[in-house]
Structure formats: C-alpha cells, structure tokens
Design a protein around this motif. Structure first.
Motif, PDB file in Angstrom:
ATOM      1  N   ILE A   1       7.812 -15.232 -21.114  1.00  0.00           N
ATOM      2  CA  ILE A   1       8.007 -13.984 -21.863  1.00  0.00           C
ATOM      3  C   ILE A   1       8.988 -13.412 -20.765  1.00  0.00           C
ATOM      4  N   ILE A   2       9.984 -12.928 -21.515  1.00  0.00           N
ATOM      5  CA  ILE A   2      11.342 -12.200 -20.545  1.00  0.00           C
ATOM      6  C   ILE A   2      11.501 -10.790 -21.009  1.00  0.00           C
ATOM      7  N   ALA A   3      11.281  -9.789 -20.156  1.00  0.00           N
ATOM      8  CA  ALA A   3      11.230  -8.416 -20.753  1.00  0.00           C
ATOM      9  C   ALA A   3      12.367  -7.632 -19.636  1.00  0.00           C
ATOM     10  N   GLY A   4      13.053  -6.896 -20.515  1.00  0.00           N
ATOM     11  CA  GLY A   4      14.050  -6.022 -19.562  1.00  0.00           C
ATOM     12  C   GLY A   4      14.248  -4.605 -19.835  1.00  0.00           C
ATOM     13  N   GLY A   5      14.865  -3.792 -18.785  1.00  0.00           N
ATOM     14  CA  GLY A   5      14.788  -2.580 -18.975  1.00  0.00           C
ATOM     15  C   GLY A   5      15.508  -2.008 -17.661  1.00  0.00           C
ATOM     16  N   GLU A   6      14.709  -1.071 -17.015  1.00  0.00           N
ATOM     17  CA  GLU A   6      15.465  -0.153 -16.143  1.00  0.00           C
ATOM     18  C   GLU A   6      14.510   0.297 -14.880  1.00  0.00           C
ATOM     19  N   ARG A   7      14.829   0.304 -13.967  1.00  0.00           N
ATOM     20  CA  ARG A   7      13.865   1.108 -12.612  1.00  0.00           C
ATOM     21  C   ARG A   7      14.831   2.268 -12.185  1.00  0.00           C
ATOM     22  N   THR A   8      14.201   3.195 -11.718  1.00  0.00           N
ATOM     23  CA  THR A   8      14.922   4.260 -10.843  1.00  0.00           C
ATOM     24  C   THR A   8      14.824   3.928  -9.383  1.00  0.00           C
ATOM     25  N   ASN A   9      15.773   3.924  -8.696  1.00  0.00           N
ATOM     26  CA  ASN A   9      15.732   3.324  -7.555  1.00  0.00           C
ATOM     27  C   ASN A   9      15.696   4.768  -6.383  1.00  0.00           C
ATOM     28  N   SER A  10      15.694   4.564  -5.117  1.00  0.00           N
ATOM     29  CA  SER A  10      15.555   5.522  -4.040  1.00  0.00           C
ATOM     30  C   SER A  10      16.711   6.636  -4.248  1.00  0.00           C
ATOM     31  N   GLN A  11      17.816   6.139  -4.636  1.00  0.00           N
ATOM     32  CA  GLN A  11      18.992   6.765  -4.770  1.00  0.00           C
ATOM     33  C   GLN A  11      19.338   7.652  -5.834  1.00  0.00           C
TER      34      GLN A  11
ATOM     35  N   ASP B   1       0.889  -0.964  -0.001  1.00  0.00           N
ATOM     36  CA  ASP B   1      -0.060  -0.156  -0.216  1.00  0.00           C
ATOM     37  C   ASP B   1       0.949   1.182   0.091  1.00  0.00           C
ATOM     38  N   GLN B   2       2.110   1.228  -0.192  1.00  0.00           N
ATOM     39  CA  GLN B   2       2.901   2.284  -0.398  1.00  0.00           C
ATOM     40  C   GLN B   2       3.339   2.675  -1.953  1.00  0.00           C
ATOM     41  N   VAL B   3       3.110   3.693  -2.443  1.00  0.00           N
ATOM     42  CA  VAL B   3       3.353   3.979  -3.829  1.00  0.00           C
ATOM     43  C   VAL B   3       4.836   3.810  -4.040  1.00  0.00           C
ATOM     44  N   ASN B   4       5.453   3.083  -5.037  1.00  0.00           N
ATOM     45  CA  ASN B   4       6.508   2.716  -5.695  1.00  0.00           C
ATOM     46  C   ASN B   4       7.355   1.739  -4.716  1.00  0.00           C
ATOM     47  N   ASP B   5       6.762   1.421  -3.537  1.00  0.00           N
ATOM     48  CA  ASP B   5       7.520   0.254  -2.841  1.00  0.00           C
ATOM     49  C   ASP B   5       7.853  -1.079  -3.579  1.00  0.00           C
ATOM     50  N   ASP B   6       7.060  -1.603  -4.549  1.00  0.00           N
ATOM     51  CA  ASP B   6       7.755  -2.884  -4.987  1.00  0.00           C
ATOM     52  C   ASP B   6       8.911  -2.800  -6.112  1.00  0.00           C
ATOM     53  N   PHE B   7       8.849  -1.812  -6.861  1.00  0.00           N
ATOM     54  CA  PHE B   7       9.863  -1.651  -7.968  1.00  0.00           C
ATOM     55  C   PHE B   7      10.659  -0.545  -8.010  1.00  0.00           C
ATOM     56  N   GLY B   8      10.494   0.249  -7.084  1.00  0.00           N
ATOM     57  CA  GLY B   8      11.404   1.705  -7.176  1.00  0.00           C
ATOM     58  C   GLY B   8      10.471   2.596  -8.094  1.00  0.00           C
ATOM     59  N   ARG B   9      10.916   3.727  -8.423  1.00  0.00           N
ATOM     60  CA  ARG B   9      10.445   4.899  -9.097  1.00  0.00           C
ATOM     61  C   ARG B   9       9.972   4.527 -10.546  1.00  0.00           C
ATOM     62  N   ASP B  10      10.420   5.266 -11.639  1.00  0.00           N
ATOM     63  CA  ASP B  10      10.065   4.997 -13.018  1.00  0.00           C
ATOM     64  C   ASP B  10      10.614   3.605 -13.281  1.00  0.00           C
ATOM     65  N   THR B  11       9.927   2.677 -13.964  1.00  0.00           N
ATOM     66  CA  THR B  11      10.264   1.315 -14.338  1.00  0.00           C
ATOM     67  C   THR B  11       9.959   1.303 -15.888  1.00  0.00           C
ATOM     68  N   MET B  12      10.626   1.033 -16.829  1.00  0.00           N
ATOM     69  CA  MET B  12      10.512   0.890 -18.177  1.00  0.00           C
ATOM     70  C   MET B  12      10.993  -0.409 -18.632  1.00  0.00           C
ATOM     71  N   LEU B  13      10.320  -0.847 -19.711  1.00  0.00           N
ATOM     72  CA  LEU B  13      10.785  -1.983 -20.469  1.00  0.00           C
ATOM     73  C   LEU B  13      11.281  -1.540 -21.981  1.00  0.00           C
ATOM     74  N   HIS B  14      12.511  -2.099 -22.260  1.00  0.00           N
ATOM     75  CA  HIS B  14      13.202  -1.655 -23.582  1.00  0.00           C
ATOM     76  C   HIS B  14      13.073  -2.927 -24.565  1.00  0.00           C
ATOM     77  N   SER B  15      12.958  -3.965 -24.058  1.00  0.00           N
ATOM     78  CA  SER B  15      13.110  -5.243 -25.075  1.00  0.00           C
ATOM     79  C   SER B  15      12.380  -6.441 -24.380  1.00  0.00           C
ATOM     80  N   VAL B  16      11.813  -7.232 -25.255  1.00  0.00           N
ATOM     81  CA  VAL B  16      11.280  -8.526 -24.770  1.00  0.00           C
ATOM     82  C   VAL B  16      11.393  -9.755 -25.773  1.00  0.00           C
TER      83      VAL B  16
END
Length: 406
Positions: free
Chosen positions: A302-312, A279-294
């Motif tokens: 299905i395997i998809a990869g990209g990046e997530r922005t963390n708390s740092q 119940d906390q926003v962004n708690d599961d995966f961090g902030r912005d999380t994007m997929l660039h390939s699948v």
C-alpha cells in the motif's frame, strides 16, 4: 528509461504529438471559468480520454455545471457534454469530482449538488454520456444535504460485483455510500443500510476525520486514506496525522488490518502513526501530516501520498508504504516512509494529490509545488506566487523521489 521499466512512454516528457506541443487546454467561449477534476480512458474512442469536471459562465455570477469532455487520442478535439440540472430541481452548483469506467463501458461519476449546502451526487452515464434513467432517480443518486461541512463525493471506486462506493466528507467525519452500480439502490449488506459514517476512534473517543482517497484491493476490501486530528500520540496538539481505514464488504472495519502494535489504534481496522520513538510530539513526521491518495503496488504494498508540515511551517511531499496488515513496509526507503523537500525551491509548499503505480513498480506522485519563501508571505499569512504542477517519480522503492528534470 521506459525500456528498463517494461513500460513505454513513461519518462515524463511531453508527447508533442498530443494537442499543441503536448498540451490540450479545455477552453470554451461559453464558459469563463472551468476546471477538470478526473480522467479515464474512453470506452468508445480508441486511445481517447473522458474528463470530468465543472464549468460556469462567469467567476462572479451563475451556477457551475457538471461537465464531461471527450478527447480524442491526439488531443485535437474535445467535445463537451453538460449534465442536466439534477431532477429539474432549483438550479444550484453541481460538479463532477471523480470518474470511473464500469464493466459494460458505462461511467459512474461522483460529485456534488448544492451551493452553500452540498449533497452527495452520483451519476450513471452510458458510453455516449446520456444519463441512465434507470439509475437512481432519472440517472442520479442524491445523498444527504444540509449537513455542516458536507462537501459532496470526493472519490468513487468500483467494488466487487457491480457495487460502486462513493465517499466524501460529512461534518467532522467521512461518509461511505455503497450503491448497486446498475440501479443506484443502496446495498443493505453494507452496514445494514448501505451508508457508513467513520471517524477516528481512539481508546473509545471519536476524533475528526478527513478523507483523502480510496482504493479497492483484490479481495474487494475498501481502503480509505486520509487523516485524523487531535488523536494520540498528538493529544492536545490539534495536529493531523495520516490514517488508513480498511473495510470489509459488510462495512465492518477489518480488524486484521492491525497496524503497529505501538499505535493507539492497533487492531481496530484504523491504522495511524505509531507512538513517537522519541517521546517528543511531532518528532517523527513533522506537524500536520495528511494523505490525499492511495494505491496498490504489483506486490500488494500500500502506497499513500500527501504532505507534512515541517518545522519551517511549509509543506513537504510525504509518502508512506504499508504491508497488507498495515505495518510500515521497511523495504521502502528503509524506514517505510519518505519526506521530500525542495522539489520546486527550498521552503516551498509541496504535496502529492494523486499516486499511481505502474506494473513495473515505478511510483508516480502528481501534485503541486508552491515556490514561495516565508519572507514573501503577507502579514495575514497569505502566500503570493503561482502553483507549479510537479510529477515526482521513483522507479526503485529504495531510492528517494525526484521530480522529473532533477
């Protein structure tokens, strides 16, 4: 080792017999600036490669050309072919951004034409790289231009029969073109006119969507990976979350691609994150999380990869696994996703731009690490340093990724 994976030459070491010490630099005196964006096996040269990209005479003047390089198996020769200016129109930037081989050995290349306002462009090339003048208009199909944030074709894929999908970002959404791979005509069986525009629809509201990559499964369904911004469970936060769309050959969203029942898009054909278990926003995966390939594993995962922005405030490699109906695959890293930090240095910026899966099931993620500590970031937020190419490899779905050399 390569032997244990059932593959040869897959341990990531440079092949010193290729090019110069395992590296071939595509340098040309005619061009000051160039870039390679895509690579496929040559349909004519045994063991050779065909590379798509762009080149321009100077970084400060001139227009970029769409360029093909053909490289022999040993990396000793690289012949360049410049695609002609599209249809004799006013000169403008053009580039190839993705490349596939068609059933007859021809090539379909996707990219863009235009300078400040780009248009989708798809070329059809014979194996000798001559334009197929029977495809579209003089060998090329031009999509819409002039729309805000039109970045042209990002990815192309071969569908069932001779269909070619060309996908990219248009405005605040994603555009999909379905083309006849021989004639270049739009396929009316796909959404009625061969053109489909997608966004992130959550509870009847549309949210901005960005395309990362595409793939076609064994049933001819088109899978798009990317992100949507501002949708639940991050309402009001303006953050991006990973998203997958699956389309039937008719262009309709595949509602059997249900995703988690706790996801706000469950049962729509768009798979997004489940509601936060904390119940906390962004708690599961961090902030912005994007997929660039699948990509699809040997068992259909299905395997998809990209990046997530963390708390740092730096990015980490982010990998996600889903089953055929869009449920997180729990046998991948026990939770269905994996976050990897510190492949280059702690607090570096890392992301995967291409995901490939070998027949052994080994997953390769090719991307970049930007080894910059926050203390060296300027007051304007500009990082200083040099991008470092990274290949992450996981030969076991239960084991976390490691960069080669770790």
């Amino acid at each position: 080792s390569p032997a244990s994976s059932g593959e040869t030459g897959v341990d990531g070491r440079l092949d010193l017999s290729f090019g110069s010490g395992g590296v071939l630099a595509l340098q040309d005196l005619a061009f000051d600036v160039s870039g390679a964006t895509s690579i496929v096996r040559s349909s004519l040269v045994s063991g050779g490669f065909v590379i798509g990209g762009w080149a321009r005479a100077s970084s400060t003047s001139g227009f970029s050309k769409a360029v093909i390089w053909e490289v022999d198996a040993n990396g000793t020769t690289a012949a360049r072919t410049d695609l002609p200016n599209l249809g004799g129109m006013t000169e403008a930037n053009q580039a190839i951004t993705d490349l596939i081989v068609l059933a007859g050995g021809e090539y379909a290349a996707g990219g863009f034409y235009g300078t400040s306002q780009r248009a989708f462009a798809v070329w059809r090339l014979f194996p000798n790289f001559d334009l197929d003048m029977g495809f579209g208009t003089a060998g090329v199909v031009l999509g819409p231009g002039g729309a805000f944030n039109n970045r042209g074709v990002k990815a192309v894929a071969l569908g069932a029969g001779s269909r070619v999908y060309a996908c990219g970002n248009l405005g605040s959404g994603i555009r999909v073109l379905a083309l006849d791979g021989s004639s270049g005509a739009l396929v009316p069986a796909f959404d009625g006119d061969g053109i489909l525009d997608l966004s992130g629809i959550v509870a009847g509201s549309a949210y901005p969507a960005t395309l990362g990559g595409i793939a076609v499964d064994g049933q001819g369904r088109l899978l798009l990976a990317g992100s949507i911004t501002g949708a639940p469970p991050q309402v009001g936060a303006g953050t991006a979350q990973p998203a997958l769309w699956r389309l039937l050959s008719t262009g309709a969203l595949d509602t059997s691609f249900t995703g988690s029942v706790t996801s706000p898009t469950s049962g729509t054909g768009l798979v997004t994150l489940r509601s936060s278990v904390t119940d906390q926003v962004n708690d599961d995966f961090g902030r912005d999380t994007m997929l660039h390939s699948v990509a699809f594993g040997p068992d259909g995962t299905i395997i998809a990869g990209g990046e997530r922005t963390n708390s740092q405030a730096h990015t980490d490699l982010a990998m996600f696994a889903f089953d055929d109906i869009g449920i997180s695959a729990g046998d991948y890293n026990f939770v269905g996703f994996l976050i990897h930090d510190g492949a280059v240095s702690d607090k570096s910026f890392e992301y995967a731009s291409i995901v490939r899966i070998l027949s052994s099931g080994a997953i390769w993620a090719l991307g970049v690490g930007y080894p910059t500590e926050p203390s060296t970031t300027s007051a304007a937020g500009v990082r200083s340093g040099v991008d470092v190419p990274v290949i992450w490899v996981d030969r076991d779905p239960l084991r976390a990724f490691s960069p080669l050399g770790d």
